[in-house]
Design a protein around this motif. Structure first.
Motif, PDB file in Angstrom:
ATOM      1  N   SER A 261       0.827  -1.212   0.000  1.00 42.55           N
ATOM      2  CA  SER A 261       0.000   0.000   0.000  1.00 42.55           C
ATOM      3  C   SER A 261       0.862   1.263   0.000  1.00 42.55           C
ATOM      4  CB  SER A 261      -0.910  -0.001   1.231  1.00 42.55           C
ATOM      5  OG  SER A 261      -1.811  -1.092   1.199  1.00 42.55           O
ATOM      6  N   GLN A 264       2.362   1.717  -3.445  1.00 43.37           N
ATOM      7  CA  GLN A 264       1.411   2.309  -4.389  1.00 43.37           C
ATOM      8  C   GLN A 264       1.214   3.801  -4.121  1.00 43.37           C
ATOM      9  OE1 GLN A 264      -2.038  -0.233  -3.891  1.00 43.37           O
ATOM     10  NE2 GLN A 264      -1.474  -1.497  -5.659  1.00 43.37           N
ATOM     11  N   LYS A 270      -1.289   1.946  -9.602  1.00 47.09           N
ATOM     12  CA  LYS A 270      -1.327   0.507  -9.345  1.00 47.09           C
ATOM     13  C   LYS A 270      -0.849  -0.290 -10.558  1.00 47.09           C
ATOM     14  CE  LYS A 270      -5.983  -0.646 -10.980  1.00 47.09           C
ATOM     15  NZ  LYS A 270      -7.246  -1.328 -10.658  1.00 47.09           N
ATOM     16  N   LYS A 417      -0.467   0.335   9.705  1.00 47.83           N
ATOM     17  CA  LYS A 417      -1.859   0.121   9.309  1.00 47.83           C
ATOM     18  C   LYS A 417      -2.745   1.249   9.805  1.00 47.83           C
ATOM     19  CE  LYS A 417      -5.283  -2.175   7.538  1.00 47.83           C
ATOM     20  NZ  LYS A 417      -5.403  -2.323   6.061  1.00 47.83           N
ATOM     21  N   LEU A 420      -2.539   3.996   7.410  1.00 52.92           N
ATOM     22  CA  LEU A 420      -3.232   3.718   6.152  1.00 52.92           C
ATOM     23  C   LEU A 420      -4.742   3.883   6.250  1.00 52.92           C
ATOM     24  CD1 LEU A 420      -1.280   0.580   4.864  1.00 52.92           C
ATOM     25  CD2 LEU A 420      -1.193   2.897   3.931  1.00 52.92           C
ATOM     26  N   ASP A 426      -6.451   6.785   3.294  1.00 47.59           N
ATOM     27  CA  ASP A 426      -7.334   5.738   2.785  1.00 47.59           C
ATOM     28  C   ASP A 426      -8.043   6.185   1.517  1.00 47.59           C
ATOM     29  OD1 ASP A 426      -8.808   3.148   3.168  1.00 47.59           O
ATOM     30  OD2 ASP A 426     -10.504   4.523   3.278  1.00 47.59           O
ATOM     31  N   ILE A 429      -5.527   5.893  -1.360  1.00 44.38           N
ATOM     32  CA  ILE A 429      -5.294   4.479  -1.690  1.00 44.38           C
ATOM     33  C   ILE A 429      -6.472   3.913  -2.480  1.00 44.38           C
ATOM     34  CG2 ILE A 429      -5.281   2.173  -0.656  1.00 44.38           C
ATOM     35  CD1 ILE A 429      -2.580   3.203  -0.655  1.00 44.38           C
ATOM     36  N   THR A 430      -7.684   4.250  -2.067  1.00 44.93           N
ATOM     37  CA  THR A 430      -8.883   3.759  -2.754  1.00 44.93           C
ATOM     38  C   THR A 430      -8.928   4.257  -4.191  1.00 44.93           C
ATOM     39  OG1 THR A 430     -10.087   3.699  -0.657  1.00 44.93           O
ATOM     40  CG2 THR A 430     -11.388   3.660  -2.676  1.00 44.93           C
ATOM     41  N   ARG A 433      -6.374   2.360  -6.339  1.00 46.17           N
ATOM     42  CA  ARG A 433      -6.796   0.989  -6.632  1.00 46.17           C
ATOM     43  C   ARG A 433      -7.984   0.956  -7.579  1.00 46.17           C
ATOM     44  NH1 ARG A 433      -5.964  -1.453  -0.489  1.00 46.17           N
ATOM     45  NH2 ARG A 433      -3.684  -1.546  -0.624  1.00 46.17           N
TER      46      ARG A 433
END
Length: 453
Positions: A261, A264, A270, A417, A420, A426, A429-430, A433
């Motif tokens: 994570s 990325q 990604k 974590k 993240l 978050d 990251i979303t 992805r």
């Protein structure tokens, strides 16, 4: 005459031939008979082999048997392929399924199936069924979850083999051309390929902490106090090593996902491959978790037998302390809850259970509950240590106890974590992805402009 040829083709399509009357050939023939096929065995000694074949099948010489079916399974070893050379003209246009395997990798310069094709150039050779054992074939249709890997040059020949595999209750997977045959032949020779790295890590950690604790607990007591407590090696010392290794290996299950994570995030996309070492690490997370569960289970067993040993049965009277009672009960409670979730993670990693879960359910258990398991087990270990880190007697020969060392990695994983799951990180990251790339609008300004001015 056209009708005669049609009848002959229909007759042959319902019959299959098996060259070889060994364990594999007989098991395959029995499975084919159970599926409704007519089976003809080809043997060098048809008269002496008739008592070995399954009831309902025929056994003939190789030449006669090859004329009875269009699809022929070659269930003999490569060393005995020479008998096929005189039959080359009779086998022209037929589908030969090579079931052979080797004793070791790179035993021959070419794959067995490629060698078979060179001996019988007019036939259509398909590699398949070599990843199954005679035992698995004898299990019957209930063993329908076993996969059959096949490869070959002819699409029609592969389709014929796939149809047979499906009718036998197997799941067939086309791997491509005959050049893949060597890979399929090496597959049965692999010995727990996904378990090698996790097992090495487990053995390395166990040995390292065993000798570390042996020096701190056993040798230290003998050198400084002349006390022989070597009897503690079998249970007490083992009961310290098992939870330490279990917690570290559980952390190693979730650390690669956290690193991926952050990688990325750093790259902003990604669509770039992870490094090979990270790919390999992520592929063996299931094995790391199952080994961690095994060590946790050993810890539970050792903990249960410690109170029943005769030399620890003592009547101790101490003044009741509420704080100590809270600490003790919380320590046990978190350990029990953590082990319960541990078992749940292990159960949901079984293929039969995975098939009943949706991807969201599986992800929730393995990710959300997995991190909760790590949190509970880490808190369990912190409560075990409590305030011992403040005491100088804890640091024998100026070394920290084992439980302190094992807390480093899970604490780091949980802190990373936590970063993240913060909303701002978050959200990014979303988006990544979901296909968003950092700087994509600047690289492709036309994509950001409206289609209608």
């Amino acid at each position: 005459t056209q009708k005669d040829h049609s009848d002959l083709a229909s007759f042959q399509s319902e019959r299959v031939c098996v060259f070889g009357t060994g364990d594999m050939g007989r098991s395959l023939g029995l499975r084919l008979l159970q599926a409704g096929y007519g089976v003809v065995f080809g043997s060098r000694r048809p008269h002496s082999s008739s008592s070995l074949i399954p009831h309902g099948a025929q056994v003939l010489g190789h030449a006669a048997a090859s004329q009875s079916a269009h699809l022929i399974f070659i269930a003999v070893q490569r060393e005995h392929y020479d008998f096929l050379v005189p039959l080359a003209n009779q086998l022209k246009g037929k589908v030969l399924v090579d079931l052979s395997n080797n004793l070791r990798k790179n035993q021959y310069p070419e794959a067995n199936a490629e060698y078979l094709q060179s001996l019988v150039p007019g036939a259509e050779v398909v590699k398949g069924f070599n990843t199954l054992s005679a035992w698995s074939l004898q299990n019957g249709p209930s063993d329908a979850n076993r996969q059959v890997y096949i490869c070959g040059e002819s699409v029609e020949a592969k389709q014929a083999v796939i149809a047979v595999a499906i009718k036998l209750g197997f799941s067939a997977l086309d791997q491509g051309f005959l050049s893949v045959a060597r890979e399929l032949e090496d597959f049965p020779l692999q010995l727990f390929p996904q378990w090698r790295l996790p097992l090495r890590i487990a053995i390395g950690l166990s040995a390292a902490f065993f000798f570390y604790l042996l020096i701190r607990d056993i040798i230290y007591a003998y050198v400084t106090q002349s006390k022989d407590i070597s009897f503690r090696i079998m249970v007490s010392l083992a009961n310290k090593v098992c939870p330490i290794v279990s917690l570290i290996m559980l952390s190693l299950c979730y650390l690669p996902g956290v690193l991926a994570s952050f990688l990325q995030l750093y790259r902003g996309t990604k669509y770039r491959r992870f490094p090979d070492w990270l790919d390999r690490w992520m592929l063996c997370r299931k094995q790391l978790g199952l080994l961690a569960l095994g060590f946790a289970f050993l810890h539970v067993l050792y903990t249960l037998i410690i109170p029943i040993r005769y030399y620890v049965r003592e009547n101790r009277t101490t003044q009741f302390d509420t704080t100590t009672a809270w600490r003790g009960d919380s320590y046990l409670s978190l350990g029990i809850l953590g082990f319960g979730l541990y078992v749940l993670l292990g159960i949901t990693s079984l293929p039969s259970v995975i098939n009943t879960l949706s991807w969201r359910e599986f992800s929730f258990i393995q990710s959300k509950l997995g991190h909760l398991t790590l949190l509970l087990c880490t808190a369990h270990t912190y409560l075990y240590g409590w305030n011992r880190f403040l005491s100088s007697s804890t640091y024998k020969w100026y070394t920290p106890p084992g439980y302190m060392l094992c807390l480093v990695l899970p604490s780091v994983v949980l802190l990373l974590k936590l970063l993240l799951i913060t909303p701002c990180v978050d959200r990014t990251i979303t988006r990544i992805r979901q296909g968003w790339e950092r700087g994509a609008d600047q690289r492709n300004p036309k994509d950001s402009q409206p289609l209608i001015p």
